[in-house]
Enzyme design. Structure first.
Site, PDB file in Angstrom:
ATOM      1  N   ASP A   8      30.805  -3.289 -37.725  1.00 27.14           N
ATOM      2  CA  ASP A   8      29.365  -3.549 -37.809  1.00 27.14           C
ATOM      3  C   ASP A   8      28.746  -2.505 -38.728  1.00 27.14           C
ATOM      4  O   ASP A   8      28.941  -1.293 -38.514  1.00 27.14           O
ATOM      5  CB  ASP A   8      28.719  -3.477 -36.433  1.00 27.14           C
ATOM      6  N   ASP A 129      24.427 -16.675 -29.533  1.00 29.32           N
ATOM      7  CA  ASP A 129      24.078 -15.396 -28.918  1.00 29.32           C
ATOM      8  C   ASP A 129      23.103 -15.678 -27.781  1.00 29.32           C
ATOM      9  O   ASP A 129      22.028 -16.232 -28.019  1.00 29.32           O
ATOM     10  CB  ASP A 129      23.423 -14.470 -29.938  1.00 29.32           C
TER      11      ASP A 129
END
Length: 236
Positions: A8, A129
């Site tokens: 990330d 998500d």
């Protein structure tokens, strides 16, 4: 079951967040160094997220991500900041194995079918998500309705796979919540990759038992609560 170490990227650094809050970022050095480390440790997949893109600065980190893609001879899936057909095609044409469409897919769902027809459904993953059972979009700042309904829609439109992230447990290194994972897997027939809360080999074994096709390892991998070796062994 496939294991995807996460790389990330926020402001050029490899980081891990808790619950998607950039103020919680722990920095772990350069993205390239970490990507090389996971591959040397046996990874055959990488999960790369442009966190600046998720927070609307979509062109930040692009050069770093392109370098990773060009340098690493592994399966790479990329998400974060893909907000247009031009963005999506750009990544797919530069060698990304699979892109993850999240907010863009909810704003313009038809792009899933268009890109699947153009590049093949196996290269198009829809992001599911979820926060308290609702789809979380725009850097997880907005809720957009029942996550199962969206997952079914994404499958109907031609997505080849889904990335399910449980925002409620993401980054907390406290284990997974199996119930919403099972509910999603039962609702669709395409592969589901799971992120959020994966902390121990037992979590991976449970996901395998539930029928997940893979999982993303983030905070627990970087903090040392689980090693990549342990994860790969549990996934067999």
């Amino acid at each position: 079951m496939e294991i995807f170490p996460a790389v990330d990227i926020l402001s050029g650094n490899c980081v891990q967040l808790v619950g998607g809050d950039r103020l919680t970022a722990t920095v772990y050095g350069s993205p390239m160094t970490n990507a090389r480390r996971w591959i040397q440790d046996g990874a055959s997949n990488l999960h790369i997220v442009n966190l600046d893109g998720a927070f609307a600065a979509s062109h930040k980190n692009v050069d770093q991500i392109r370098e990773l893609i060009e340098t690493m001879d592994v399966f790479v899936q990329v998400g974060g900041g893909i907000r247009s057909l031009e963005d999506a095609r750009g990544w797919l044409n530069c060698g990304v194995s699979r892109i993850i469409l999240s907010t863009f897919a909810t704003r313009e769902p038809a792009v899933i079918r268009q890109l699947s027809n153009e590049f093949g459904s196996e290269r198009i993953m829809a992001g599911v998500d979820a926060r308290k059972g609702e789809l979380a979009i725009s850097g997880w700042q907005e809720l957009a309705g029942d996550y199962i309904g969206w997952a079914e829609k994404f499958e109907e439109l031609g997505a080849g796979s889904l990335l399910y992230t449980n925002v409620d447990v993401e980054g907390k290194e406290a284990g997974i919540d199996g119930a919403p994972v099972q509910k999603l897997i039962d609702a669709v027939s395409i592969p589901v990759i799971v992120a959020g809360g994966v902390t121990t080999p037992s979590d991976i074994s449970l996901l395998k038992q539930l029928g997940a096709n893979g999982c993303v390892l983030g905070s627990a991998l970087y903090s040392g609560k689980i090693s990549l070796k342990e994860a790969l062994e549990a996934a067999v």
